[in-house]
Design an enzyme around this catalytic site. Structure first.
Site, PDB file in Angstrom:
ATOM      1  CG  HIS A 240      -1.885  -1.134   1.247  1.00  0.00           C
ATOM      2  ND1 HIS A 240      -1.560  -2.350   1.795  1.00  0.00           N
ATOM      3  CD2 HIS A 240      -3.140  -1.244   0.777  1.00  0.00           C
ATOM      4  CE1 HIS A 240      -2.592  -3.164   1.659  1.00  0.00           C
ATOM      5  NE2 HIS A 240      -3.557  -2.521   1.044  1.00  0.00           N
ATOM      6  CG  ASP A 312      -3.783  -5.481  -4.231  1.00  0.00           C
ATOM      7  OD1 ASP A 312      -4.856  -4.930  -3.915  1.00  0.00           O
ATOM      8  OD2 ASP A 312      -3.008  -5.976  -3.388  1.00  0.00           O
TER       9      ASP A 312
END
Length: 443
Positions: A240, A312
């Protein structure tokens, strides 16, 4: 409407809207009426090209995108994304989910209603990260233990029940795709993002628990998306925030990280999420989610996966710090991926669709390549009999489900906050959808 037309095309039926081909004998869901809640069935492939020929290029490109929305109530931007950009699906985070489950279904039903305005539009994918434990998005449901606690029980039946219960949670609020289970092996104690989300530290345990959870989700007609290929368990960086590097070659990966994915593929799993991880011994230039060497060479080639490949979230730091989001989307499709996840900001969705269209118009990507991915996506939607029919109010179903969860966990002797021997160190919480760093959502 689209799913009925596609079923007719695939099975050769003639006229009536209600005449859909029955599932193959012995297939999951055989003898059941088609619905968004039915277990997956298999339809013949003949006629898929006819369905594709009826779609414009813009409609095809939209199918390649799973998009995030802003807010908890319907808006003009949401409507434009469905009717103008033709997105293939939506991902929901806490910021999009009212504390009242009936308001969640109201939002889902409005999105479905807009999609129905185009009779030829495929039904939407409604997706969510509902893993249990600290990655739990849906409101109004009893908490389920994290994957590590399930692995510590080492009870395959319990793992199957967890999968089925996750499926019921999703289905009750109109979700037809769950980004679960995590098939990463928690082999690095300093991993900042996996931890208790993994069933354990061995390939055998993760595989056995994961396959049972997959079966439970499929039983409820919910598409399980296994993640995060090629393996996020042995990383020291949170993707992230930035791009993790895994310094392992194919032999090492096949001996550990890929074992659960290989077995899931053998068992017919329909969707795999590819993580943003750089594996320089396989591809020193591109992360796995953008790498043809990884997606086509390994996942599709060596591992023989024929289903839908999802990235993702492309707004994560691992990508956004190194690529423009449009360029990244083009690389993913060129690499052999199918669905590009754009979880945040409507402008990012527009940038991705614009870049993909330009890449087709300038010949960088052929329309035949687009058709390959759209075909896989349409087959997946058809296999699970997705529709845009309204989802009923979930209140009564959730009351029964929550009672059943409380009873099951009491019988199992599981209490909230219970710890287990060898429980991984937790480096953050994601129950508020702010992510481990409170800067990004987590997949």
């Amino acid at each position: 409407m689209f799913v009925l037309l596609l079923i007719c095309c695939l099975s050769g039926c003639s006229n009536s809207k209600g005449n859909t081909a029955p599932p193959e004998a012995g297939a999951p869901g055989a003898g059941q009426a088609p619905s968004g809640n039915s277990p997956p069935v298999h339809e013949p492939e003949a006629g898929l090209q006819d369905a594709l020929k009826g779609m414009t290029l813009d409609e095809k490109l939209g199918q390649l995108v799973i998009a995030g929305i802003e807010g908890k109530t319907p808006s003009g931007r949401m409507k434009e994304m469905i009717l103008g950009q033709h997105v293939g699906g939506i991902i929901f985070f806490k910021d999009n989910l009212s504390a009242r489950p009936r308001e969640v279904t109201a939002l889902v039903n409005q999105l479905k209603a807009w999609n129905r305005l185009n009779p030829a539009a495929p039904p939407l994918l409604f997706s969510v990260d509902q893993e249990g434990g600290r990655v739990s998005r849906l409101p109004g449901v009893e908490a389920l233990p994290a994957a590590h606690a399930i692995g510590a029980r080492n009870d395959a039946g319990f793992a199957a029940w967890i999968g089925s219960t996750l499926g019921k949670m999703c289905r009750s609020m109109g979700m037809n795709m769950d980004y679960a289970p995590v098939l990463d092996i928690n082999s690095n104690p300093d991993n900042p993002v996996i931890g208790s989300r993994s069933f354990g530290t061995t390939a055998e345990l993760v595989t056995r628990m994961g396959l049972k959870e997959i079966a439970g989700l499929r039983e409820q007609g919910v598409i399980p998306v296994v993640k995060h290929f090629p393996g996020h368990g042995d990383t020291g960086v949170d993707s992230h925030l930035d791009l993790p590097v895994v310094r392992k070659g194919v032999e090492e990966l096949r001996a550990l990280e890929w074992v659960p994915f290989i077995e899931a593929i053998r068992e017919g799993v329909d969707a795999v999420m590819v993580g943003h991880l750089l594996l320089p011994e396989i591809d020193s230039k591109q992360p796995a989610s953008l790498s043809r060497l990884m997606i086509t060479g390994q996942l599709r080639g060596a591992l023989d996966f024929k289903g839908v490949i999802i990235t993702d979230d492309m707004t994560m730091g691992a990508i956004s710090k190194h690529y423009g989001i449009g360029d990244a989307a083009v690389l993913t499709i060129k690499a052999g991926g199918d669905l590009v996840m754009v979880a945040h900001k409507y402008d990012n969705v527009a940038a991705v669709l614009g870049a993909l269209k330009q890449s087709v118009e300038n010949g960088e990507i052929s329309e035949e390549r687009i058709d390959e991915s759209v075909g896989r996506i349409l087959k997946l939607k058809n296999k699970y009999r997705l529709t845009d029919d309204p989802t009923p109010s979930p209140d009564k179903e959730l009351a029964r489900l929550n009672q059943a969860i409380r009873k099951k966990l009491a019988v199992m002797g599981i209490t909230q906050g219970q710890s287990y021997p060898g429980a991984p160190r937790e480096l953050g919480t994601v129950n508020d959808n702010k992510g481990l760093s409170e800067k990004s959502n987590i997949q």
